[in-house]
Design an enzyme around this catalytic site. Structure first.
Site, PDB file in Angstrom:
ATOM      1  N   SER A 141      -8.815  40.760  62.833  1.00  0.00           N
ATOM      2  CA  SER A 141      -9.616  41.436  61.727  1.00  0.00           C
ATOM      3  C   SER A 141     -11.100  41.728  62.261  1.00  0.00           C
ATOM      4  CB  SER A 141      -9.969  40.402  60.600  1.00  0.00           C
ATOM      5  OG  SER A 141     -10.885  40.802  59.851  1.00  0.00           O
ATOM      6  N   TYR A 155     -11.535  31.954  57.449  1.00  0.00           N
ATOM      7  CA  TYR A 155     -10.767  32.966  57.744  1.00  0.00           C
ATOM      8  C   TYR A 155     -11.140  33.995  59.003  1.00  0.00           C
ATOM      9  CZ  TYR A 155      -8.723  37.726  57.320  1.00  0.00           C
ATOM     10  OH  TYR A 155      -7.856  39.075  57.593  1.00  0.00           O
ATOM     11  N   LYS A 159      -9.675  34.241  63.146  1.00  0.00           N
ATOM     12  CA  LYS A 159      -9.537  35.569  63.501  1.00  0.00           C
ATOM     13  C   LYS A 159     -10.464  35.852  64.937  1.00  0.00           C
ATOM     14  CE  LYS A 159      -6.649  37.399  60.596  1.00  0.00           C
ATOM     15  NZ  LYS A 159      -5.432  37.757  60.743  1.00  0.00           N
TER      16      LYS A 159
HETATM   17  P1  NDP Z   1      -0.443  41.087  52.495  1.00  0.00           P
HETATM   18  O1  NDP Z   1      -0.772  39.767  51.880  1.00  0.00           O
HETATM   19  O2  NDP Z   1      -0.418  42.062  51.766  1.00  0.00           O
HETATM   20  O3  NDP Z   1       1.009  40.957  53.220  1.00  0.00           O
HETATM   21  C1  NDP Z   1       1.227  39.721  54.157  1.00  0.00           C
HETATM   22  C2  NDP Z   1       2.523  39.715  54.674  1.00  0.00           C
HETATM   23  O4  NDP Z   1       2.673  38.694  55.185  1.00  0.00           O
HETATM   24  C3  NDP Z   1       3.673  39.653  53.445  1.00  0.00           C
HETATM   25  O5  NDP Z   1       4.837  40.391  53.961  1.00  0.00           O
HETATM   26  C4  NDP Z   1       3.866  38.063  53.419  1.00  0.00           C
HETATM   27  O6  NDP Z   1       5.411  38.023  52.768  1.00  0.00           O
HETATM   28  C5  NDP Z   1       3.701  37.547  54.546  1.00  0.00           C
HETATM   29  N1  NDP Z   1       3.207  36.215  54.986  1.00  0.00           N
HETATM   30  C6  NDP Z   1       2.367  35.662  54.018  1.00  0.00           C
HETATM   31  N2  NDP Z   1       2.225  34.512  54.455  1.00  0.00           N
HETATM   32  C7  NDP Z   1       3.186  34.287  55.469  1.00  0.00           C
HETATM   33  C8  NDP Z   1       3.563  33.059  56.160  1.00  0.00           C
HETATM   34  N3  NDP Z   1       2.744  31.892  55.961  1.00  0.00           N
HETATM   35  N4  NDP Z   1       4.578  33.200  57.103  1.00  0.00           N
HETATM   36  C9  NDP Z   1       5.061  34.193  57.323  1.00  0.00           C
HETATM   37  N5  NDP Z   1       4.780  35.484  56.576  1.00  0.00           N
HETATM   38  C10 NDP Z   1       3.816  35.512  55.630  1.00  0.00           C
HETATM   39  O7  NDP Z   1      -1.412  41.082  53.547  1.00  0.00           O
HETATM   40  P2  NDP Z   1      -1.845  42.279  54.768  1.00  0.00           P
HETATM   41  O8  NDP Z   1      -0.782  43.126  54.870  1.00  0.00           O
HETATM   42  O9  NDP Z   1      -3.235  42.793  54.127  1.00  0.00           O
HETATM   43  O10 NDP Z   1      -2.309  41.565  56.024  1.00  0.00           O
HETATM   44  C11 NDP Z   1      -1.740  41.411  57.234  1.00  0.00           C
HETATM   45  C12 NDP Z   1      -2.546  41.145  58.226  1.00  0.00           C
HETATM   46  O11 NDP Z   1      -3.730  41.866  58.526  1.00  0.00           O
HETATM   47  C13 NDP Z   1      -3.159  39.511  58.081  1.00  0.00           C
HETATM   48  O12 NDP Z   1      -3.275  38.826  59.225  1.00  0.00           O
HETATM   49  C14 NDP Z   1      -4.331  40.014  57.662  1.00  0.00           C
HETATM   50  O13 NDP Z   1      -5.490  38.901  58.013  1.00  0.00           O
HETATM   51  C15 NDP Z   1      -4.709  41.139  58.418  1.00  0.00           C
HETATM   52  N6  NDP Z   1      -5.968  42.000  58.070  1.00  0.00           N
HETATM   53  C16 NDP Z   1      -5.798  42.761  56.640  1.00  0.00           C
HETATM   54  C17 NDP Z   1      -6.940  43.322  56.167  1.00  0.00           C
HETATM   55  C18 NDP Z   1      -6.872  43.884  55.035  1.00  0.00           C
HETATM   56  O14 NDP Z   1      -7.910  44.597  54.487  1.00  0.00           O
HETATM   57  N7  NDP Z   1      -5.862  43.984  54.262  1.00  0.00           N
HETATM   58  C19 NDP Z   1      -8.251  43.346  56.876  1.00  0.00           C
HETATM   59  C20 NDP Z   1      -8.212  42.574  58.329  1.00  0.00           C
HETATM   60  C21 NDP Z   1      -7.226  41.786  58.574  1.00  0.00           C
HETATM   61  P3  NDP Z   1       5.750  36.683  51.879  1.00  0.00           P
HETATM   62  O15 NDP Z   1       4.928  36.824  50.789  1.00  0.00           O
HETATM   63  O16 NDP Z   1       7.155  36.651  51.596  1.00  0.00           O
HETATM   64  O17 NDP Z   1       5.236  35.470  52.802  1.00  0.00           O
END
Ligand code: NDP
Length: 246
Positions: A141, A155, A159
């Protein structure tokens, strides 16, 4: 021939958001793709179906990133199904926004175990099988490098740790031609960080482009780093944040 023809990729947290976008793109680029998820069985199944309908190969595996046995098993299942592993994308992550002093031990453990410990364990399991010339890609991030707002202390710490893990590991696996890179998104419109609402306004104000980014903005960078043209990029943190950290 597509960039990733005959390659195999594992994307953690691939049922929604950035991870789902990455899975679909790597499949479109020719890779067989495994995704992990925790609760979103239907969402994961629909990503698999979409990839298959487009002529690709995909499978979904339930594996909580905080569960060492489950993520190790996910790597093993991927290799058992597709016979090899070329690309790992450590995307699974979560945030529990609140003041640090009010954060419970359980909440701290959850954020550390998913974002950092899970990334280490999945990577260790993947390295056992990864082909020479493979790709390890973290989704870190922009706050792993620079912090402008309160409420995301643990968080951001995880990161930042992912960033240094990337740099350290690149030194150990470079001899095998394996690259290790960290993509650092800024605000991207997903369920984790929706582009509307109270939480979004200050994030938009911090960008140079005055807007949220889209999943595709991150997907494009991951596809490039996973592909053959990025073979000399390693140990890098590549920031895709609309100028948030400028
Ligand atoms: P979302 O919450 O939209 O999606 C998260 C995904 O990860 C889902 O598929 C979820 O599926 C899965 N997930 C959640 N927890 C777990 C777990 N414990 N084990 C395995 N799978 C898991 O998140 P984003 O797409 O926004 O974020 C993805 C990555 O990008 C993260 O690492 C986040 O920190 C990073 N990020 C995002 C930003 C943003 O603005 N969106 C900014 C900076 C970084 P399920 O619910 O079935 O578990």
């Amino acid at each position: 021939m597509a960039n990733l023809t005959n390659k195999v990729a594992l994307v953690t947290g691939g049922s929604r958001g950035i991870g789902a976008g990455i899975a679909k793109r790597l499949a479109a680029d020719g890779a067989s793709v495994a995704i992990t998820y925790t609760k979103g069985l239907e969402a994961a199944a629909s990503v698999v179906k979409e990839i298959e309908r487009a002529g690709g190969k995909a499978m979904a595996i339930q594996a909580d990133a905080a569960d060492a046995k489950a993520v190790t098993a996910a790597v093993e299942k991927t290799v058992a199904a597709y016979g090899r592993l070329d690309v790992l994308v450590n995307n699974a992550g979560t945030a529990i926004p609140k003041p640090f002093q009010e954060t419970t031990l359980e909440e701290l453990d959850r954020v550390i175990n998913i974002n950092f410990r899970g990334t280490l364990i999945t990577t260790q399991a993947a390295l056992k099988h990864m082909q020479d010339g493979g790709r390890i890609i973290m989704i870190g991030s922009c706050v792993g490098e620079r912090m402008m707002t309160p409420g995301l202390v643990s968080y951001a710490a995880t990161k930042g740790a992912v960033k240094m893990f990337t740099q350290g590991l690149s030194r150990e696996v470079g001899a095998r031609g394996i690259t290790v890179n960290n993509i650092q998104p800024g605000p991207i419109d997903t369920e984790l960080n929706p582009a509307s609402g109270d939480w979004a306004t200050p994030q938009i104000a911090l960008t140079a482009l005055n807007r949220y980014g889209h999943v595709e903005d991150i997907v494009a960078m991951v596809a490039f780093v996973a592909g053959p043209e990025a073979a000399y990029i390693t140990g890098a943190s590549l920031t895709v944040d609309g100028g948030t950290n400028a």
